[in-house]
Design a protein around this motif. Structure first.
Motif, short mmCIF file in Angstrom:
data_model
loop_
_atom_site.label_atom_id
_atom_site.label_comp_id
_atom_site.label_asym_id
_atom_site.label_seq_id
_atom_site.Cartn_x
_atom_site.Cartn_y
_atom_site.Cartn_z
N GLY A 226 8.81 -11.58 24.75
CA GLY A 226 8.06 -10.33 24.73
C GLY A 226 7.12 -10.17 25.90
N ALA A 227 6.58 -11.29 26.40
CA ALA A 227 5.70 -11.21 27.56
C ALA A 227 6.46 -10.71 28.78
CB ALA A 227 5.08 -12.58 27.84
N GLY A 228 7.71 -11.16 28.93
CA GLY A 228 8.53 -10.69 30.04
C GLY A 228 8.87 -9.21 29.91
N ILE A 229 9.16 -8.80 28.68
CA ILE A 229 9.44 -7.37 28.45
C ILE A 229 8.21 -6.55 28.80
CG2 ILE A 229 10.04 -5.64 26.72
CD1 ILE A 229 11.47 -7.94 25.18
N ALA A 230 7.04 -6.99 28.33
CA ALA A 230 5.80 -6.26 28.63
C ALA A 230 5.56 -6.16 30.12
CB ALA A 230 4.63 -6.95 27.95
N ALA A 231 5.87 -7.23 30.86
CA ALA A 231 5.63 -7.24 32.30
C ALA A 231 6.44 -6.16 33.00
CB ALA A 231 5.96 -8.62 32.87
N VAL A 232 7.72 -6.04 32.66
CA VAL A 232 8.54 -5.04 33.35
C VAL A 232 8.20 -3.62 32.90
CG1 VAL A 232 10.39 -6.67 33.86
CG2 VAL A 232 10.51 -5.31 31.76
N LEU A 233 7.77 -3.46 31.64
CA LEU A 233 7.34 -2.14 31.20
C LEU A 233 6.10 -1.70 31.98
CD1 LEU A 233 7.79 -2.31 27.31
CD2 LEU A 233 9.38 -1.41 29.02
N ARG A 234 5.21 -2.65 32.25
CA ARG A 234 4.01 -2.31 33.03
C ARG A 234 4.35 -1.93 34.46
NH1 ARG A 234 1.36 -6.75 30.05
NH2 ARG A 234 -0.16 -5.81 28.63
N LEU A 235 5.48 -2.40 34.95
CA LEU A 235 5.92 -2.04 36.30
C LEU A 235 6.63 -0.69 36.32
CD1 LEU A 235 7.30 -5.46 37.59
CD2 LEU A 235 5.14 -4.36 38.18
N GLY A 236 6.81 -0.09 35.16
CA GLY A 236 7.42 1.23 35.10
C GLY A 236 8.82 1.26 34.54
N ALA A 237 9.37 0.12 34.14
CA ALA A 237 10.71 0.10 33.56
C ALA A 237 10.72 0.86 32.24
CB ALA A 237 11.18 -1.33 33.34
N ALA A 238 11.87 1.43 31.91
CA ALA A 238 12.03 2.15 30.65
C ALA A 238 12.51 1.23 29.54
CB ALA A 238 13.03 3.30 30.84
N ALA A 239 13.04 0.07 29.92
CA ALA A 239 13.53 -0.90 28.94
C ALA A 239 13.80 -2.21 29.68
CB ALA A 239 14.80 -0.41 28.25
N ALA A 240 13.97 -3.27 28.91
CA ALA A 240 14.35 -4.58 29.45
C ALA A 240 15.70 -4.95 28.88
CB ALA A 240 13.32 -5.63 29.07
N GLN A 241 16.56 -5.49 29.72
CA GLN A 241 17.87 -5.95 29.28
C GLN A 241 17.87 -7.49 29.27
OE1 GLN A 241 21.77 -4.06 30.38
NE2 GLN A 241 22.01 -5.92 31.59
N LEU A 242 18.23 -8.08 28.13
CA LEU A 242 18.22 -9.52 27.95
C LEU A 242 19.62 -10.00 27.60
CD1 LEU A 242 15.26 -8.42 27.20
CD2 LEU A 242 14.98 -10.58 25.99
N GLY A 243 20.07 -11.05 28.27
CA GLY A 243 21.37 -11.62 27.97
C GLY A 243 21.26 -13.08 27.57
N THR A 244 20.78 -13.92 28.50
CA THR A 244 20.67 -15.35 28.24
C THR A 244 19.86 -15.62 26.98
OG1 THR A 244 20.79 -15.74 30.62
CG2 THR A 244 19.98 -17.55 29.26
N ALA A 245 18.88 -14.79 26.68
CA ALA A 245 18.04 -14.98 25.50
C ALA A 245 18.84 -14.97 24.21
CB ALA A 245 16.96 -13.89 25.45
N PHE A 246 20.02 -14.33 24.22
CA PHE A 246 20.80 -14.17 22.99
C PHE A 246 22.01 -15.10 22.90
CE2 PHE A 246 18.44 -10.20 23.13
CZ PHE A 246 18.13 -9.98 21.80
N ILE A 247 22.26 -15.90 23.95
CA ILE A 247 23.45 -16.75 23.94
C ILE A 247 23.43 -17.75 22.80
CG2 ILE A 247 24.73 -18.52 25.22
CD1 ILE A 247 23.89 -17.09 27.81
N ALA A 248 22.26 -18.30 22.49
CA ALA A 248 22.17 -19.33 21.45
C ALA A 248 22.15 -18.77 20.04
CB ALA A 248 20.92 -20.18 21.68
N CYS A 249 22.18 -17.45 19.89
CA CYS A 249 22.23 -16.87 18.55
C CYS A 249 23.55 -17.25 17.87
CB CYS A 249 22.13 -15.35 18.62
SG CYS A 249 20.52 -14.73 19.18
#
Length: 356
Positions: A226-249
């Protein structure tokens, strides 16, 4: 949400959270995509390596588990140009690797799947099924294809790794751009793999595109919490895309060897290699990436012809109990991976985002 950020994409897709699952072909299952969507994000599935029938089956399987919006991803690489001399030499180079496992390399290798640029059958299926989002990688299709998809009410994303690619995406009428940083796992989305790669990181690229484009920017690469998501939102991103975070699911299609590698020291040493598929892709360090470090890119067949040999070697090694040749795509955030059901991971990400 306490943060002020570009809400256009969240509103357009009726998302609860600005979190998008990366459409990792061969890793994301309909169950994983549905779990992310049902938890308020945008589930995605990679269809680029699938036949039209298999792609339709994945869409139907998703819809049996979720009525939420979802994204499907296609590759827009230039059709491969065969080079029998390079392909023969490459198979000869790989022969000792096959022989380690008592196997023979293929007698010849071919283009194992079509680019969306000339796959009219896939386009027709998408126009029938009408997924909420179609995302594009390695480039953008013809203006006719873009018009047809948009006329069907489909929202379009496309990956860019630099400003010039992103400007082409916006000029083509695509609705949002995925800013793929150099940290990202899997295949680099560069339009021209022969051109110099600017190797822009996620933070710099996201901010650059936000400053120069009028369409929403989706940040991708190295975002694991969530900290990474917050960081890119503060830079103006509309969303964050995560892939590696879900591989171990548990819902992912990653095999035991892939999961073990993600928990190992290899996660600390991701490598960009062309040896597995023929195009640069970031993988966990393993035997295949080590082999790739010993060869010149000019000696590797075109993508995805090289992938025909790569998949054969991976299968031969796996059959002999060796998982160190897998296409273990992962980004530089791999050491931050967490093994938990996708629903729980989404809850963690949202909690962390709110805290940040």
């Amino acid at each position: 949400m306490p943060l002020a950020f570009d809400r256009r994409l969240v509103n357009l897709l009726e998302l609860e959270h600005p979190i998008i699952l990366a459409p990792m072909a061969g890793v994301v299952t309909p169950a994983l995509a549905a779990a992310v969507s049902n938890a308020g994000g945008l589930g995605s599935m990679g269809l680029a390596t699938s036949t039209v029938d298999a792609a339709r089956q994945m869409i139907n399987a998703y819809r049996a588990q979720s009525n939420r919006p979802f994204n499907v991803n296609l590759f827009c690489h230039k059709p491969a140009v065969a080079n029998p001399a390079v392909e023969s030499a490459w198979l000869a180079r790989l022969r000792p690797e096959f022989e380690r496992f008592g196997a023979e390399p293929p007698s010849q290798i071919t283009e194992i799947y079509k680019t969306f640029l000339d796959n009219d059958e896939m386009l027709a299926m998408l126009l029938e099924e009408k997924p909420k989002v179609v995302s594009l990688h390695f480039g953008i299709p013809s203006a006719d294809k873009i018009r047809a998809l948009k006329a069907a009410g489909i929202t379009l994303f496309a990956t860019a790794t630099n400003l010039r690619e992103a400007q082409a995406v916006a000029a083509a009428g695509v609705d949002a751009v995925v800013a793929q940083g150099y940290e990202a796992g899997g295949h680099r989305g560069v339009f021209d793999p022969e051109a110099p790669d600017q190797q822009l990181g996620t933070m710099a690229l996201t901010r650059l595109l936000v400053r120069h484009l009028d369409i929403p920017v989706i940040a991708a690469g190295g975002i694991m919490d969530g900290a990474g998501i917050a960081a890119v939102l503060r830079l103006g991103a509309a969303a964050a895309q995560l892939g590696t975070a879900f591989i171990a699911c548990p819902e992912s299609q990653a095999d035991d060897g892939y999961r073990a590698a993600l928990r190992s020291e290899a996660a600390q040493h991701t490598v960009l290699t062309s040896a597995i598929s023929g195009r640069p892709a970031r993988s966990l360090s393993n035997r295949f990436t080590a082999l790739g470090a010993t060869v010149s890119p000019k000696d590797i067949p075109a993508y995805p012809i090289a992938y025909d040999a790569g998949k054969a070697l991976i299968a031969a090694a796996k059959a002999a109990g060796e998982t160190g040749y897998g296409a273990h795509w992962a980004g530089q955030g791999a050491p931050l991976s967490r093994a938990m059901p996708a629903k729980e991971l989404m809850q963690e990400l949202v909690t962390e985002l709110e805290a940040a």
